[in-house]
Scaffold this motif. Structure first.
Motif, short mmCIF file in Angstrom:
data_model
loop_
_atom_site.label_atom_id
_atom_site.label_comp_id
_atom_site.label_asym_id
_atom_site.label_seq_id
_atom_site.Cartn_x
_atom_site.Cartn_y
_atom_site.Cartn_z
N ILE A 148 0.85 -1.19 -0.02
CA ILE A 148 0.03 0.06 0.24
C ILE A 148 0.93 1.12 0.04
CG2 ILE A 148 -1.72 1.30 1.20
CD1 ILE A 148 -2.77 -1.38 2.32
N ALA A 149 1.89 1.14 0.96
CA ALA A 149 2.78 2.25 0.92
C ALA A 149 3.32 2.70 -0.48
CB ALA A 149 4.03 2.00 1.94
N LEU A 150 3.85 1.39 -1.03
CA LEU A 150 4.44 1.73 -2.57
C LEU A 150 3.38 2.20 -3.58
CD1 LEU A 150 6.46 0.83 -4.66
CD2 LEU A 150 5.20 -1.40 -5.00
N LYS A 151 2.29 1.85 -3.69
CA LYS A 151 0.97 2.46 -4.31
C LYS A 151 1.05 3.97 -4.10
CE LYS A 151 -0.10 -1.57 -6.27
NZ LYS A 151 0.20 -1.67 -7.63
N ILE A 152 1.06 4.31 -2.90
CA ILE A 152 1.02 5.79 -2.41
C ILE A 152 2.09 6.40 -2.91
CG2 ILE A 152 0.77 7.39 -0.57
CD1 ILE A 152 -0.85 5.21 0.95
N ALA A 153 3.21 5.88 -2.79
CA ALA A 153 4.36 6.65 -3.03
C ALA A 153 4.75 6.81 -4.51
CB ALA A 153 5.67 6.05 -2.33
N VAL A 154 4.44 5.97 -5.34
CA VAL A 154 4.60 6.14 -6.66
C VAL A 154 3.69 6.84 -7.57
CG1 VAL A 154 5.73 3.89 -6.85
CG2 VAL A 154 3.50 4.12 -7.47
N HIS A 155 2.72 7.38 -6.65
CA HIS A 155 1.58 8.03 -7.30
C HIS A 155 1.85 9.37 -8.11
CE1 HIS A 155 -2.37 9.61 -8.24
NE2 HIS A 155 -2.21 10.84 -7.56
N THR A 156 2.64 10.14 -7.23
CA THR A 156 3.24 11.57 -7.83
C THR A 156 4.26 11.34 -9.04
OG1 THR A 156 2.87 12.63 -5.67
CG2 THR A 156 4.21 13.74 -7.17
N PRO A 157 5.19 10.49 -8.86
CA PRO A 157 6.06 10.24 -9.93
C PRO A 157 5.47 9.67 -11.26
CG PRO A 157 7.28 9.20 -8.09
CD PRO A 157 5.83 9.59 -7.69
N VAL A 158 4.26 8.84 -10.97
CA VAL A 158 3.67 8.25 -12.36
C VAL A 158 3.10 9.48 -12.92
CG1 VAL A 158 1.52 7.00 -12.83
CG2 VAL A 158 3.27 5.82 -11.37
N LYS A 159 2.40 10.36 -12.17
CA LYS A 159 1.44 11.31 -12.80
C LYS A 159 2.69 12.40 -13.46
CE LYS A 159 -1.38 15.28 -11.33
NZ LYS A 159 -2.05 16.12 -10.04
N LYS A 160 3.74 12.37 -12.71
CA LYS A 160 4.90 13.67 -13.64
C LYS A 160 5.20 12.86 -14.91
CE LYS A 160 9.39 15.67 -12.51
NZ LYS A 160 8.72 17.30 -12.72
N ALA A 161 5.53 11.45 -14.69
CA ALA A 161 5.96 10.85 -16.07
C ALA A 161 4.80 11.01 -17.25
CB ALA A 161 5.98 9.23 -15.69
N SER A 162 3.38 10.87 -16.77
CA SER A 162 2.32 10.90 -17.91
C SER A 162 2.27 12.26 -18.29
CB SER A 162 1.08 10.51 -17.02
OG SER A 162 0.76 11.55 -16.10
N MET A 163 2.91 13.55 -17.56
CA MET A 163 2.61 14.60 -18.05
C MET A 163 3.71 15.24 -19.14
SD MET A 163 1.67 16.49 -14.43
CE MET A 163 1.58 18.26 -14.94
N VAL A 164 4.81 14.11 -19.17
CA VAL A 164 5.76 14.39 -20.15
C VAL A 164 5.40 14.69 -21.69
CG1 VAL A 164 7.97 13.94 -21.13
CG2 VAL A 164 7.53 13.51 -18.88
N SER A 165 5.44 15.64 -22.51
CA SER A 165 5.09 15.85 -23.71
C SER A 165 6.33 15.65 -24.51
CB SER A 165 4.58 17.24 -23.94
OG SER A 165 5.64 18.09 -23.73
N PRO A 166 5.98 15.30 -25.75
CA PRO A 166 7.10 15.06 -26.91
C PRO A 166 7.95 16.36 -27.04
CG PRO A 166 4.93 14.33 -27.63
CD PRO A 166 4.76 15.05 -26.55
N ILE A 167 7.42 17.38 -27.07
CA ILE A 167 8.03 18.73 -27.31
C ILE A 167 9.11 19.00 -26.02
CG2 ILE A 167 7.90 21.25 -27.55
CD1 ILE A 167 5.43 20.95 -29.17
N GLU A 168 8.36 18.72 -24.92
CA GLU A 168 9.54 19.21 -23.57
C GLU A 168 10.35 18.04 -23.46
OE1 GLU A 168 6.72 18.63 -20.63
OE2 GLU A 168 5.97 20.97 -20.57
N ALA A 169 10.30 16.87 -23.95
CA ALA A 169 11.38 15.72 -23.87
C ALA A 169 12.48 16.08 -24.72
CB ALA A 169 10.90 14.48 -24.43
N LEU A 170 12.46 16.92 -25.81
CA LEU A 170 13.52 17.10 -26.81
C LEU A 170 14.33 18.30 -26.12
CD1 LEU A 170 11.58 17.35 -30.37
CD2 LEU A 170 12.94 15.56 -29.22
#
Length: 211
Positions: free
Chosen positions: A110-132
């Motif tokens: 359960i702690a793992l699920k809670i801890a990875v929530h913010t990094p998962v959200k940050k990864a999903s917000m990466v756009s193709p233009i920002e990655a360049l």
């Protein structure tokens, strides 16, 4: 006697201490897991950007990071449970219970699920233009330094690494510091508690009194 009364009955204060210690352990685990996945997401920004260029959606990026965390937990949690059970049984054989071990494994997941929530959200917000154009630093260099030649030492390299990514450095220091404090507190408590001396406090004249 006081000793047997404390051993047989769990007082409210004891329950509060157990809940507080358990919460600190869960917080330490969550902080370490969060910092590790945050560093991992920052380092893989370009990879996530390439996947977005190929057509991956933010939901698919979330699934990738969550699956990575799930695979790591499947490998790490059983090892940690086995090692923790062996060490716990060696230190306090009478205090080890298999049901508590299973509960700890569930709480860790359960702690793992809670801890990875913010990094998962940050990864999903990466756009193709920002990655360049994004790099692994949080603070871009806007000012040119006046020092043209720097003496490379372990201390200077450490300061440069901290300055490049302050959030990463803060998370690393907090996770290591908190885990170290928790370890020292647990070791001090275990070394300071002597059950036999606690029991003998009730017998001032010796172990056995004949009258």
């Amino acid at each position: 006697s006081t000793y047997f009364g404390l051993a047989e009955e769990k007082s409210t204060l004891e329950l509060l201490v157990i809940i507080g210690a358990s919460s600190l352990i869960v917080l330490a685990c969550s902080l370490v897991i969060y910092s590790l996945f945050y560093i991992s997401v920052i380092g893989k920004t370009h990879e996530y950007g390439r996947l977005r260029v190929l057509g991956a959606t933010s939901v698919q990026i979330k699934r990738i990071v969550r699956k990575e965390s799930f695979l790591l937990s499947c490998a790490a949690i059983p090892i940690g449970v086995v090692l923790g059970s062996v060490l716990g049984y060696c230190f306090v054989p009478d205090g080890w219970h298999w049901m508590t071990t299973l509960e700890c494994a569930v709480v860790t997941e359960i702690a793992l699920k809670i801890a990875v929530h913010t990094p998962v959200k940050k990864a999903s917000m990466v756009s193709p233009i920002e990655a360049l154009r994004i790099n692994t630093t949080d603070t871009p260099a806007t000012e040119k330094t006046r020092i043209e030649h720097r003496k490379i030492t372990p201390s200077s390299l450490a300061r440069m690494s901290f300055a490049r990514n302050k959030k990463k450095a803060i998370l690393t220091v907090l996770s290591l510091g908190f885990a170290g404090v928790l370890l020292m507190c647990a070791a001090t408590y275990l070394n300071s508690t002597d059950v036999e001396s606690m029991a003998k406090q009730q017998f001032a004249n010796g172990d056995i009194v004949l009258s």
